[in-house]
Structures are given as C-alpha cells and as structure tokens.
Motif scaffolding. Structure first.
Motif, short mmCIF file in Angstrom:
data_model
loop_
_atom_site.label_atom_id
_atom_site.label_comp_id
_atom_site.label_asym_id
_atom_site.label_seq_id
_atom_site.Cartn_x
_atom_site.Cartn_y
_atom_site.Cartn_z
N ASP A 131 0.82 -1.22 0.00
CA ASP A 131 0.00 0.00 0.00
C ASP A 131 0.85 1.27 0.00
OD1 ASP A 131 0.99 -0.46 2.52
OD2 ASP A 131 -0.82 0.17 3.58
N LEU A 132 2.14 1.12 -0.31
CA LEU A 132 3.07 2.26 -0.38
C LEU A 132 3.27 2.65 -1.84
CD1 LEU A 132 5.13 4.16 1.02
CD2 LEU A 132 6.83 2.33 0.73
N ILE A 133 3.03 3.92 -2.16
CA ILE A 133 3.14 4.41 -3.54
C ILE A 133 4.05 5.63 -3.58
CG2 ILE A 133 1.87 5.37 -5.50
CD1 ILE A 133 -0.60 3.87 -4.49
N LEU A 134 4.98 5.63 -4.53
CA LEU A 134 5.92 6.74 -4.71
C LEU A 134 5.85 7.22 -6.15
CD1 LEU A 134 9.53 7.07 -3.38
CD2 LEU A 134 9.11 7.32 -5.83
N ASN A 135 5.64 8.52 -6.34
CA ASN A 135 5.58 9.13 -7.66
C ASN A 135 6.88 9.90 -7.90
OD1 ASN A 135 5.09 11.01 -9.84
ND2 ASN A 135 2.91 10.55 -9.63
N GLU A 140 5.56 12.73 -4.68
CA GLU A 140 4.57 12.40 -3.66
C GLU A 140 4.73 10.96 -3.20
OE1 GLU A 140 0.73 15.28 -4.50
OE2 GLU A 140 0.68 13.21 -5.20
N VAL A 141 4.58 10.76 -1.91
CA VAL A 141 4.60 9.42 -1.33
C VAL A 141 3.31 9.25 -0.53
CG1 VAL A 141 5.77 7.84 0.27
CG2 VAL A 141 7.12 9.36 -1.20
N LYS A 142 2.65 8.12 -0.74
CA LYS A 142 1.42 7.84 0.01
C LYS A 142 1.46 6.41 0.54
CE LYS A 142 -1.69 10.99 -2.46
NZ LYS A 142 -2.95 11.09 -3.24
N ARG A 143 0.90 6.24 1.73
CA ARG A 143 0.70 4.90 2.26
C ARG A 143 -0.72 4.79 2.78
NH1 ARG A 143 4.11 0.57 5.96
NH2 ARG A 143 2.91 -1.14 5.06
N PHE A 149 5.19 12.85 4.11
CA PHE A 149 6.11 13.93 3.76
C PHE A 149 7.54 13.54 4.10
CE2 PHE A 149 1.98 15.88 4.26
CZ PHE A 149 1.90 16.71 3.15
N LEU A 150 8.40 13.56 3.08
CA LEU A 150 9.80 13.15 3.24
C LEU A 150 10.73 14.28 2.83
CD1 LEU A 150 9.71 9.60 1.57
CD2 LEU A 150 9.40 10.15 3.99
N SER A 151 11.93 14.29 3.41
CA SER A 151 12.98 15.19 2.94
C SER A 151 13.49 14.67 1.60
CB SER A 151 14.13 15.25 3.94
OG SER A 151 14.83 14.01 3.97
N ARG A 152 14.28 15.47 0.89
CA ARG A 152 14.82 15.03 -0.40
C ARG A 152 15.66 13.77 -0.25
NH1 ARG A 152 15.34 20.75 -1.42
NH2 ARG A 152 14.02 21.38 -3.16
N LYS A 153 16.49 13.73 0.78
CA LYS A 153 17.36 12.56 0.95
C LYS A 153 16.55 11.33 1.34
CE LYS A 153 21.07 13.10 0.41
NZ LYS A 153 21.81 13.04 -0.88
N GLU A 154 15.54 11.51 2.17
CA GLU A 154 14.66 10.39 2.53
C GLU A 154 13.94 9.87 1.29
OE1 GLU A 154 13.67 12.09 7.03
OE2 GLU A 154 12.20 12.26 5.41
N PHE A 155 13.49 10.80 0.43
CA PHE A 155 12.80 10.40 -0.80
C PHE A 155 13.75 9.60 -1.69
CE2 PHE A 155 11.42 10.83 -5.15
CZ PHE A 155 10.04 10.71 -5.08
N SER A 156 14.98 10.08 -1.86
CA SER A 156 15.95 9.38 -2.71
C SER A 156 16.25 7.98 -2.18
CB SER A 156 17.25 10.19 -2.79
OG SER A 156 17.03 11.44 -3.41
N LEU A 157 16.37 7.86 -0.87
CA LEU A 157 16.64 6.56 -0.26
C LEU A 157 15.45 5.62 -0.48
CD1 LEU A 157 18.14 4.54 1.48
CD2 LEU A 157 17.39 5.81 3.52
N LEU A 158 14.25 6.12 -0.25
CA LEU A 158 13.07 5.27 -0.44
C LEU A 158 12.92 4.87 -1.90
CD1 LEU A 158 10.56 3.94 0.75
CD2 LEU A 158 9.32 6.08 0.32
N GLU A 159 13.17 5.80 -2.82
CA GLU A 159 13.07 5.47 -4.24
C GLU A 159 14.04 4.35 -4.60
OE1 GLU A 159 13.65 7.44 -8.70
OE2 GLU A 159 13.82 8.71 -6.92
N TYR A 160 15.27 4.44 -4.10
CA TYR A 160 16.26 3.40 -4.41
C TYR A 160 15.82 2.04 -3.86
CZ TYR A 160 20.70 0.91 -4.65
OH TYR A 160 21.67 -0.03 -4.90
#
Length: 224
Positions: A131-135, A140-143, A149-160
C-alpha cells in the motif's frame, strides 16, 4: 538517483549540479575527460551528463570506451555544436540522448529523468510496494492513501529501495546511489536515515505490514 557530470565549463557544470541536487539527485562533477572516465568506470551511476569537447579525453572517446566495457549507464551528451553530424557522432558512440547548449535546465532535467526511467534503471514513474506508492515526477509518497512527507534525501533513499524490492541492499550500495562522492558520510548515516524512513513509513501506520527490514550483517530490504 546518482548522476555524474563530466563538463569542463565550471559555470555550467556547477549550475546543473545545484539544480539537480535541488531535485533530489546526488551529483558528482568532474571537469576533465580522463578523470571522468575513471569515475564512470569505477563508481555506480544512474545517469551520466557528458560534454562532447573535454580536456584529457573527449566525450566521444569516453563514451565509446564505457560501451566497449559493457557499461550501459544512460548517457546524455552535451555540446555547443548543433550540426547534424555532431549529433550523429555522439549517438553512434553510444550516447542515449543529445542536448545542444545553451539549454533550459527544465529540458535537461526532463531528459535525465527520462533516461533513468528506461528499463535498465527500473523504468517506472510510479513505484508501488503493497500500500506504499511513490511518484517520481511529483515527489509524492502515500501509504494507505495518506500523504507521507519526506525530505529530499529520505525520498531518494526510499526510491532506491523501491526500485529494488525484496533485494538485500548493503550500506555501501545505498551510499553509492543516494549520496555523492564527496559527501561527508558518518559511520551511522545510513542507519539514521533508515530510522527516519521507518518512523514515517512503518511506525506511523501500525495497521499496515512493516516494509523496511534490517538483514543483520548484510543490509536492508524493502518488501513483505
């Protein structure tokens, strides 16, 4: 996403670096073709922005050498020359795309994102795990339908992590893809950011299955 810029015009290189970093990329800059080849062949990158005319080793030679070594990192070639033959030469050397100077940063960013979405880089604009979605376009990140709401570095880590579902990813791999070469990384930096993500992705959703797992002695895994 980690990007290498090989460009001898310092003003252009540094401007592109700042712009991409503001969009969440980790960016390394090299001003010489020979040094650029060394970095591209020894470090892992999701895309390379490569100038055609460089000191030490020109962009065409650099690109050909990488392709001969089976390095398939997407390459965006830059040049001040707009002639058709220059474009053909760049593309025939193994470049994936071509951009003529001067260019709008928005166009360069769009081309880099398009290259990193190609199949060898994981492909999708929308990433989904349970149920985790990343655009990757809107950041945007939704669960469970709720915005996270993520910081840029958190977003990059989650995307990877989401581009490598159910794979064990080591700390070294995370650092190589999420932080640039000159970043000041402390021994516990990765653990700290994994902790930030856990709080926002797992702990904040107690009714959902935890997705971020520590595999002791090996690294981290995102999945069921």
């Amino acid at each position: 996403m980690r990007v290498l810029i090989v460009e001898d015009e310092h003003k252009i290189a540094n401007s592109v670096k700042r712009g991409l970093e503001q969009e969440g990329f980790a960016v390394d800059v090299i001003y010489d073709g020979t040094e650029g080849y060394d970095m591209a062949s020894t470090e892992e990158y999701d895309a390379i922005i490569l100038d055609l005319m460089l000191p030490g080793m020109d962009g065409v030679t650099l690109c050909k050498k990488l392709r001969e070594e089976k390095n398939h990192t997407p390459i965006l070639m830059l040049t001040a020359k707009g002639q058709i033959q220059d474009k053909v030469t760049g593309l025939n050397s193994g470049a994936d795309d071509y951009l003529v100077k001067p260019f709008a940063f928005e166009e360069l960013q769009a081309r880099v994102r398009a290259l990193t979405r190609r199949p060898q880089n994981g492909g999708n604009i929308i990433l989904k795990t349970k149920d985790l979605i990343l655009n990757t376009l809107t950041f945007e990140v939704k669960r469970s339908g709720k915005r996270v709401f993520l910081s840029r570095k958190e977003f990059s880590l989650l995307e990877y992590l989401m581009r490598n579902p159910d794979r064990i990813i080591s700390k070294d791999q995370i650092i190589a893809h999420v932080w640039d070469y000159n970043a000041d990384i402390l021994p516990n930096t990765v653990e700290v950011y994994i902790g930030y993500l856990r709080k926002k992705i797992d702990n904040a959703f107690p009714n959902s299955t935890p997705l971020i797992h520590t595999v002791r002695g090996f690294g981290y895994r995102l999945g069921n």
